[in-house]
Design an enzyme around this catalytic site. Structure first.
Site, PDB file in Angstrom:
ATOM      1  N   ARG A   1       0.824  -1.212   0.000  1.00 25.56           N
ATOM      2  CA  ARG A   1       0.000   0.000   0.000  1.00 25.56           C
ATOM      3  C   ARG A   1       0.856   1.259   0.000  1.00 25.56           C
ATOM      4  NH1 ARG A   1      -5.263  -1.716   2.537  1.00 25.56           N
ATOM      5  NH2 ARG A   1      -5.248  -3.870   1.918  1.00 25.56           N
TER       6      ARG A   1
ATOM      7  N   SER B   1     -21.257 -15.462  12.533  1.00 29.86           N
ATOM      8  CA  SER B   1     -20.644 -14.248  12.012  1.00 29.86           C
ATOM      9  C   SER B   1     -20.837 -14.153  10.498  1.00 29.86           C
ATOM     10  CB  SER B   1     -19.141 -14.282  12.349  1.00 29.86           C
ATOM     11  OG  SER B   1     -18.458 -13.216  11.749  1.00 29.86           O
TER      12      SER B   1
ATOM     13  N   SER C   1     -19.582  -1.712   4.444  1.00 30.05           N
ATOM     14  CA  SER C   1     -18.995  -0.472   3.947  1.00 30.05           C
ATOM     15  C   SER C   1     -18.284  -0.610   2.618  1.00 30.05           C
ATOM     16  CB  SER C   1     -17.999   0.061   4.954  1.00 30.05           C
ATOM     17  OG  SER C   1     -16.871  -0.772   4.981  1.00 30.05           O
TER      18      SER C   1
ATOM     19  N   THR D   1     -19.247   4.462  15.559  1.00 28.76           N
ATOM     20  CA  THR D   1     -17.985   5.217  15.593  1.00 28.76           C
ATOM     21  C   THR D   1     -18.276   6.703  15.728  1.00 28.76           C
ATOM     22  OG1 THR D   1     -15.895   5.641  14.440  1.00 28.76           O
ATOM     23  CG2 THR D   1     -17.835   5.503  13.054  1.00 28.76           C
TER      24      THR D   1
ATOM     25  N   LYS E   1     -16.659   8.808  11.686  1.00 31.08           N
ATOM     26  CA  LYS E   1     -17.101   8.914  10.286  1.00 31.08           C
ATOM     27  C   LYS E   1     -18.253   9.926  10.201  1.00 31.08           C
ATOM     28  CE  LYS E   1     -15.444   4.185   9.767  1.00 31.08           C
ATOM     29  NZ  LYS E   1     -14.084   4.380   9.295  1.00 31.08           N
TER      30      LYS E   1
ATOM     31  N   THR F   1      -5.553   4.648  28.243  1.00 31.81           N
ATOM     32  CA  THR F   1      -5.879   6.046  28.552  1.00 31.81           C
ATOM     33  C   THR F   1      -7.172   6.447  27.834  1.00 31.81           C
ATOM     34  OG1 THR F   1      -3.535   6.512  28.773  1.00 31.81           O
ATOM     35  CG2 THR F   1      -4.971   8.416  28.404  1.00 31.81           C
TER      36      THR F   1
ATOM     37  N   THR G   1      -8.547  -6.062   2.145  1.00 31.72           N
ATOM     38  CA  THR G   1      -9.714  -5.284   2.574  1.00 31.72           C
ATOM     39  C   THR G   1     -10.988  -5.843   1.940  1.00 31.72           C
ATOM     40  OG1 THR G   1      -8.262  -3.367   2.730  1.00 31.72           O
ATOM     41  CG2 THR G   1     -10.618  -2.919   2.778  1.00 31.72           C
TER      42      THR G   1
HETATM   43  N1  PLP Z   1     -16.462  -1.393  11.890  1.00 33.98           N
HETATM   44  C1  PLP Z   1     -16.488  -1.225  10.551  1.00 33.98           C
HETATM   45  C2  PLP Z   1     -17.531  -1.923   9.758  1.00 33.98           C
HETATM   46  C3  PLP Z   1     -15.545  -0.392   9.924  1.00 33.98           C
HETATM   47  O1  PLP Z   1     -15.552  -0.246   8.595  1.00 33.98           O
HETATM   48  C4  PLP Z   1     -14.563   0.272  10.720  1.00 33.98           C
HETATM   49  C5  PLP Z   1     -13.558   1.167  10.118  1.00 33.98           C
HETATM   50  O2  PLP Z   1     -13.577   1.552   9.012  1.00 33.98           O
HETATM   51  C6  PLP Z   1     -14.593   0.059  12.096  1.00 33.98           C
HETATM   52  C7  PLP Z   1     -15.540  -0.766  12.648  1.00 33.98           C
HETATM   53  C8  PLP Z   1     -13.595   0.762  12.983  1.00 33.98           C
HETATM   54  O3  PLP Z   1     -13.983   2.088  13.162  1.00 33.98           O
HETATM   55  P1  PLP Z   1     -12.955   3.156  13.769  1.00 33.98           P
HETATM   56  O4  PLP Z   1     -12.342   3.831  12.610  1.00 33.98           O
HETATM   57  O5  PLP Z   1     -13.753   4.042  14.645  1.00 33.98           O
HETATM   58  O6  PLP Z   1     -11.954   2.356  14.550  1.00 33.98           O
END
Ligand code: PLP
Length: 420
Positions: free
Chosen positions: A21, A143, A195, A251, A254, A284, A369
């Site tokens: 990458r 899963s 995603s 999260t 995003k 922390t 990915t």
């Molecule tokens: N879950 C999914 C489906 C994600 O695509 C991502 C990150 O892209 C995460 C969790 C992790 O999120 P964060 O960036 O807040 O660690």
């Protein structure tokens, strides 16, 4: 044992398949986004003939909240009040009123009992699932095949037995659930919006199955919070099942444009994770200013139904154009548009040409990915992308897909002079 040699061999094998990458450093300027500047040495810009001024098409700052002036002011205000770092774990001096306020806000946002924040959604997923599955004896995990790495790591770390069901295939999931004794503890782990493909999950059906087979449900809403459902409360909320899902993960990085992650659930589950989860306890806590900025961001995001509509309208427009031009993409109702190149080499080449010749930055996405043979350019449209921006990108993509060897670049200069 030559450790360096061992690591280098593995790296060489990885690179030989084209999976290495390259990170592209960029300035995402607040006042000109999505038009911005790549930070590369002048020599490289000259040698590789890269135009450093470019439009970004792959940011997950979906609502541009990282650039919101009120959020920025709130962060600065709190830094001036209490400094930068939190100075401790949540248990040892690292809890501030800003952390408490954010947790209350999140619980209220999802209309659930309670919330717990983590340094990222990755950590939240990994440590919550690992803790639950270690502590519930003989639990079987179910899963989805396309689950995110953080969910998979949590499952693996717990060492619980795991059945993988085909992506969004409820019949397959049910056939696996039915094989287990009704009294055996079970947890279904899935996402509301995948995603990389943009596929949306029918959460209602998962909840129904979970009730039938006496299973817990763990739902990742990372790409949905801020964008889907009234006030951006996510797809479970949109499907009216927010309260039927045992644990929802989201999260702050995003849709809300900050950093950090969280879970919401009933009080017992939150107390349990707060008490036993190493990824929550032994690290922390997030910067107080981030907690305060995230709270402010959620307050604003709740009021942004019009901006959400705008994103979906633009995404629809984009997909109509792709259809007309026969450019391959994964169609869905989501705001994510994966343009399929299939081969990693082509994804990398198109990304390079878009950057060098068409002033467009889209990071190529490939294995690990996404599965091998399904490499892509993943496009996300934000409220700050205009129809003109979309038309420019569509024209560039058409050139690439038509010839794969464009002879001359398009003259996409409309917003160049806006760069700071
Ligand atoms: N879950 C999914 C489906 C994600 O695509 C991502 C990150 O892209 C995460 C969790 C992790 O999120 P964060 O960036 O807040 O660690």
């Amino acid at each position: 044992m030559n450790y360096k040699d061992l690591l280098q061999k593995q790296l060489a094998k990885f690179s030989s398949k084209g999976y290495n990458r390259t990170f592209t450093p960029i300035y995402r300027y607040q006042d000109t986004f999505p038009f911005t500047r790549i930070d590369l040495p002048n020599e490289k810009i000259k040698n590789d003939k890269i135009n450093p001024e470019t439009t970004i098409w792959c940011s997950n700052d979906y609502l541009n909240m990282s650039h919101n002036p009120e959020v920025i002011n709130r962060m600065i205000e709190v830094i001036k009040e209490v400094g930068t770092g939190s100075g401790g774990t949540r248990n040892i001096s690292g809890t501030t009123p800003y952390h408490d306020q954010l947790e209350k806000k999140l619980a209220n946002f999802h209309q659930r009992d309670s919330a717990l924040i983590f340094t990222s959604a990755y950590v939240a997923n990994q440590t919550t699932i690992a803790t639950l599955c270690k502590k519930i004896p003989n639990i079987e995990v179910f899963s989805d095949q396309l689950n995110h790495a953080s969910l998979i790591e949590g499952i693996k770390n717990s060492r619980a037995s795991c059945s993988i069901f085909r992506h969004n295939d409820l019949d397959h999931l049910e056939s696996l659930l039915a094989k287990k004794d009704l009294d055996q503890p079970k947890i279904i782990v899935f996402e509301s919006l995948y995603s990389m493909d943009g596929t949306e999950t029918n959460i209602y059906d998962y909840v129904k199955l979970a009730k039938k087979y006496n299973a817990l449900t763990y739902l990742d809403e990372v790409h949905a919070v801020g964008l889907y459902g009234k006030g951006g409360r996510g797809i479970a909320f949109k499907n009216n099942v927010s309260n039927d899902v045992d644990i929802i993960n989201g999260t702050l990085a995003k849709g809300f444009g900050q950093i950090g992650g969280y879970i919401v659930a009933d009080q017992t589950i939150i107390d349990f994770i707060r008490s036993f989860s190493p990824g929550f306890i032994f690290t922390t806590s997030m910067m107080p200013s981030i907690a305060a900025a995230a709270t402010k961001s959620i307050e604003i995001v709740e009021t942004m139904d019009e901006k959400r509509k705008d994103i979906f309208n633009k995404a629809k427009y984009f997909k109509q154009k792709l259809n007309l031009l026969d450019i391959p993409f994964i169609d869905s109702n989501s705001h994510i548009i994966p343009i399929l190149t299939y081969s990693t080499k082509k994804a990398k080449l198109f990304s390079k040409l878009l950057l060098e010749q068409y002033n467009s930055y889209i990071q190529p996405i490939f294995y690990p990915t996404v599965p091998e043979g399904s490499a892509r350019l993943r496009i996300t449209i934000t409220p700050k992308h205009s129809i003109q921006d979309i038309d420019n990108l569509i024209a560039a993509l058409k050139r690439l897909f038509d010839s794969e060897k464009p002879e001359q670049s398009l003259n996409i200069t409309a917003r160049q002079n806006q760069v700071a």
